[in-house]
Design a protein around this motif. Structure first.
Motif, PDB file in Angstrom:
ATOM      1  N   GLY A 167      22.699 -25.207  22.542  1.00 16.22           N
ATOM      2  CA  GLY A 167      23.504 -23.938  23.124  1.00 16.22           C
ATOM      3  C   GLY A 167      23.660 -22.983  22.369  1.00 16.22           C
ATOM      4  N   ASN A 168      23.826 -21.834  22.877  1.00 21.09           N
ATOM      5  CA  ASN A 168      23.853 -20.400  22.351  1.00 21.09           C
ATOM      6  C   ASN A 168      25.100 -20.517  21.420  1.00 21.09           C
ATOM      7  OD1 ASN A 168      21.984 -19.272  23.731  1.00 21.09           O
ATOM      8  ND2 ASN A 168      23.160 -18.933  25.541  1.00 21.09           N
TER       9      ASN A 168
ATOM     10  N   ARG B 284      17.013 -15.344  13.674  1.00 22.89           N
ATOM     11  CA  ARG B 284      15.954 -16.140  14.097  1.00 22.89           C
ATOM     12  C   ARG B 284      14.911 -16.556  13.242  1.00 22.89           C
ATOM     13  NH1 ARG B 284      17.743 -12.112  18.199  1.00 22.89           N
ATOM     14  NH2 ARG B 284      18.312 -13.157  19.807  1.00 22.89           N
TER      15      ARG B 284
ATOM     16  N   PRO C 290      18.555 -22.684  21.360  1.00 26.23           N
ATOM     17  CA  PRO C 290      19.657 -22.613  22.287  1.00 26.23           C
ATOM     18  C   PRO C 290      19.689 -23.466  23.613  1.00 26.23           C
ATOM     19  CG  PRO C 290      18.573 -20.466  21.583  1.00 26.23           C
ATOM     20  CD  PRO C 290      17.666 -21.340  20.933  1.00 26.23           C
ATOM     21  N   GLU C 291      18.476 -23.880  24.008  1.00 24.43           N
ATOM     22  CA  GLU C 291      18.507 -24.810  25.030  1.00 24.43           C
ATOM     23  C   GLU C 291      18.982 -26.178  24.551  1.00 24.43           C
ATOM     24  OE1 GLU C 291      14.639 -24.847  26.288  1.00 24.43           O
ATOM     25  OE2 GLU C 291      14.434 -22.907  26.825  1.00 24.43           O
ATOM     26  N   VAL C 292      18.652 -26.593  23.451  1.00 26.71           N
ATOM     27  CA  VAL C 292      19.297 -27.969  22.883  1.00 26.71           C
ATOM     28  C   VAL C 292      20.623 -28.077  22.475  1.00 26.71           C
ATOM     29  CG1 VAL C 292      18.529 -29.767  21.277  1.00 26.71           C
ATOM     30  CG2 VAL C 292      16.681 -28.473  22.499  1.00 26.71           C
TER      31      VAL C 292
ATOM     32  N   PRO D   5      11.153 -27.403  23.229  1.00 28.98           N
ATOM     33  CA  PRO D   5      12.188 -26.519  23.543  1.00 28.98           C
ATOM     34  C   PRO D   5      13.062 -25.627  22.539  1.00 28.98           C
ATOM     35  CG  PRO D   5      13.107 -28.687  23.338  1.00 28.98           C
ATOM     36  CD  PRO D   5      11.689 -28.836  23.022  1.00 28.98           C
ATOM     37  N   LEU D   6      13.468 -24.477  22.800  1.00 26.68           N
ATOM     38  CA  LEU D   6      14.192 -23.689  22.195  1.00 26.68           C
ATOM     39  C   LEU D   6      15.532 -24.159  21.573  1.00 26.68           C
ATOM     40  CD1 LEU D   6      13.127 -20.097  23.723  1.00 26.68           C
ATOM     41  CD2 LEU D   6      11.987 -21.333  21.729  1.00 26.68           C
TER      42      LEU D   6
END
Length: 566
Positions: free
Chosen positions: A46-47, A423, A42-44, A39-40
């Motif tokens: 959060g932003n 990034r 931000p998905e783990v 997973p990315l």
């Protein structure tokens, strides 16, 4: 460059290119590098990840009663006399005491904590943009005294005798105005508050990072001090063994069963061991003062290691568990995600400069004056005659920067490009974190094996030295064998001490780099309460300060001539 046998001068990569391709039936499918989808971040996370101080035990803010005398001096204290920096106390400390003192005294950690407070104050300042601004202004009259003089010239009275008149007046009065401004629409308000909030979270994460680094540095400095203490002990044992060997060599030489060469070999080994002891004493002093500097102890206190160098414990998690834990607990990755959010907020604030602003404006004014004007040569003020007035205005103020030459758009693109750069930084930092964990893990395994091998080397070297001495006393060997066996024992003990220290360092690094504290601590050894007595006949000669100046020491020789003299 690796070469393939039979292809001299051809590299391994070139040999693979020259090799014939296998038939299609022999080709095996290449397994996927990532069988499980990753997973990315931000998905783990959060932003805009929030800092979590609960993942780390809080820093000590108060010292225990027995450690109160070691509290840090005032931050601006500056000694001006030699007596104020003279060491008057050697304080033994354990590893727990060192960590507690570092957390409570270290000025760098206090500075980072101050940065957290600054970021919180900045966030509160940005939140104030939601509230109205109320301004009170009195101008130049609160109260004010005004003197006026007026002259009148009448040209119609004739060119020869013009008519003039003069009037004076004095007034005293006061005036003030109250203005209320409240932004209904402010495109820059929300992104500026969001950026300040992310900066506050960054400051909290930075404090957690500094706390982890401080605990690691305190543990490593303590292990360095333990290694220096072991070096002093090894040096003392080596000097003591060299004195025994020199005593035996001189006795055999006086008995006529040995040569002068064996005595010289024993003296050379004694000088070598004395040099080892001198170097170890210097390293011990430097390690003590380095630890005192980290702990910010009083100027007249030097810490010592209360615990001997021994293995702290065993690392329980596997390599894969350590890597995943490092990704989950390392605040450095959260810092980069927050930096991406800050760049996006700054981009929104930049583009908001060319969007409309709408403000509610309400201005209330009041003034009063006492006095009179137009009375010739009358300088008095009639307080019974006064005038006053007030006014109030209410409305909306619209502001819109229709054209700025492309400045806002360029700043928007710049911040978006900065977010893209972060990034790439995230990917680089992620790879570095894994490499750090793997390096510490593999080095821990290496140090574990080193402890096993060096411990066996110490045991065998001690037995070899004992047998060499017995053979030398029996006259079946020479002093050279004793000297070589003693040097092997010294090197084995030094290697063992370094292996133990390196193992403890890697253990501390894994705890820092993974955020885990799953260590099976070793049971402390049972040591006697009374220190064993040493042989008084083999006391170690350590010359007290001041030492002989180097210019004189280099010219000193047993025969009265310098070592370079013919």
């Amino acid at each position: 460059m690796a070469l393939v046998p039979g292809l001299q001068g051809v590299s391994l990569a070139q040999a693979q290119d020259l090799a014939p391709e296998p038939p299609a039936a022999e080709l095996s499918p290449v397994p996927s590098a990532s069988p499980v989808p990753v997973p990315l971040a931000p998905e783990v996370l959060g932003n805009r990840p929030l800092s979590d101080p609960t993942v780390l035990p809080p820093a000590a803010t108060q010292l225990q009663p027995d450690l109160q005398p070691l509290a840090s001096p005032p931050s601006l204290a500056l000694p001006i006399r030699p007596a104020q920096v003279k060491i008057q106390q050697l304080r033994p400390l354990g590893l727990r005491d060192v960590e507690t003192l570092a957390e409570a005294n270290n000025p760098s950690l206090k500075a980072v904590a101050s940065q957290v407070d600054q970021a919180q104050s900045n966030l509160r300042a940005q939140i104030s943009a939601w509230y109205p601004n109320i301004n009170l202004s009195t101008g130049n009259t609160f109260p004010g005294l005004t003197n006026s003089s007026r002259f009148r010239f009448d040209a119609d009275a004739g060119p020869l005798l013009p008519s003039t008149s003069r009037t004076k007046g004095r007034t005293i009065g006061a005036a003030m105005s109250i203005g209320i401004n409240w932004d209904l629409i402010n495109p820059q308000r929300v992104p500026q508050i969001a950026a300040a909030r992310d900066q506050f979270e960054q400051a909290q994460n930075q404090y957690l990072i500094a706390l982890r680094d401080l605990r690691l540095q305190a543990a490593q400095n303590y292990f360095n001090l333990q290694l220096a203490d072991e070096g002093v002990r090894i040096g003392q044992e080596s000097v003591r063994a060299s004195l025994v060997s020199l005593k035996d060599a001189r006795a055999r030489f006086q008995a006529g069963v040995s040569t002068k060469l064996e005595v010289l070999q024993a003296e050379t080994q004694l000088a070598r061991d004395q040099q080892l002891l001198t170097n170890s004493l210097a390293e011990q002093s430097i390690s003590r003062r380095a630890l005192a500097s980290l702990l910010d102890l009083p100027q007249n206190v030097t810490p010592t290691a209360k615990e001997p160098a021994r293995v702290v414990g065993t690392w329980m998690p596997s390599l894969q568990e350590s890597i995943v834990a490092a990704y989950a607990f390392r605040e450095e990755l959260d810092q980069i995600i927050l930096q991406i959010s800050i760049a996006n907020s700054n981009a929104n604030a930049a583009i908001g400069a060319v969007q409309p602003f709408l403000t509610i404006v309400n201005n209330f004014g009041w003034d009063r004056s006492n006095g009179q004007t137009g009375v010739p040569e009358d300088r008095s003020i009639n307080m019974g005659s006064y005038t006053y007035g007030f006014d109030n205005s209410f409305g909306l103020n619209l502001s819109w920067n229709l054209f700025d030459g492309g400045r806002a758009a360029a700043q928007f693109r710049q911040q978006k490009q900065a977010a893209e750069e972060q990034r790439f930084t995230f990917a680089d930092r992620r790879d570095q974190i894994r490499l750090e964990v793997e390096t510490s893990f593999y080095q821990l395994l290496q140090n574990n094996r080193d402890i096993t091998t060096t411990s066996r080397a110490v045991i065998s070297s001690r037995e070899a030295l004992r047998l060499a001495r017995l053979r030398f006393q029996a006259g079946v060997t020479t002093q050279r064998e004793v000297v070589d066996s003693q040097r092997d024992l010294t090197q084995a003990e030094v290697s063992y001490a370094r292996a133990v220290t390196d193992y403890n360092r890697r253990l501390a690094e894994l705890r820092r780099r993974t955020g885990l504290d799953q260590v099976a601590f070793c049971q402390p050894p049972s040591l006697p309460s009374v220190k064993p007595a040493s042989d008084p006949t083999t006391q170690i000669p350590i010359e007290p300060q001041p030492l002989m100046p180097a210019c004189q020491a280099v010219l000193r020789a047993p025969d009265g001539r310098g070592p370079l003299s013919p």
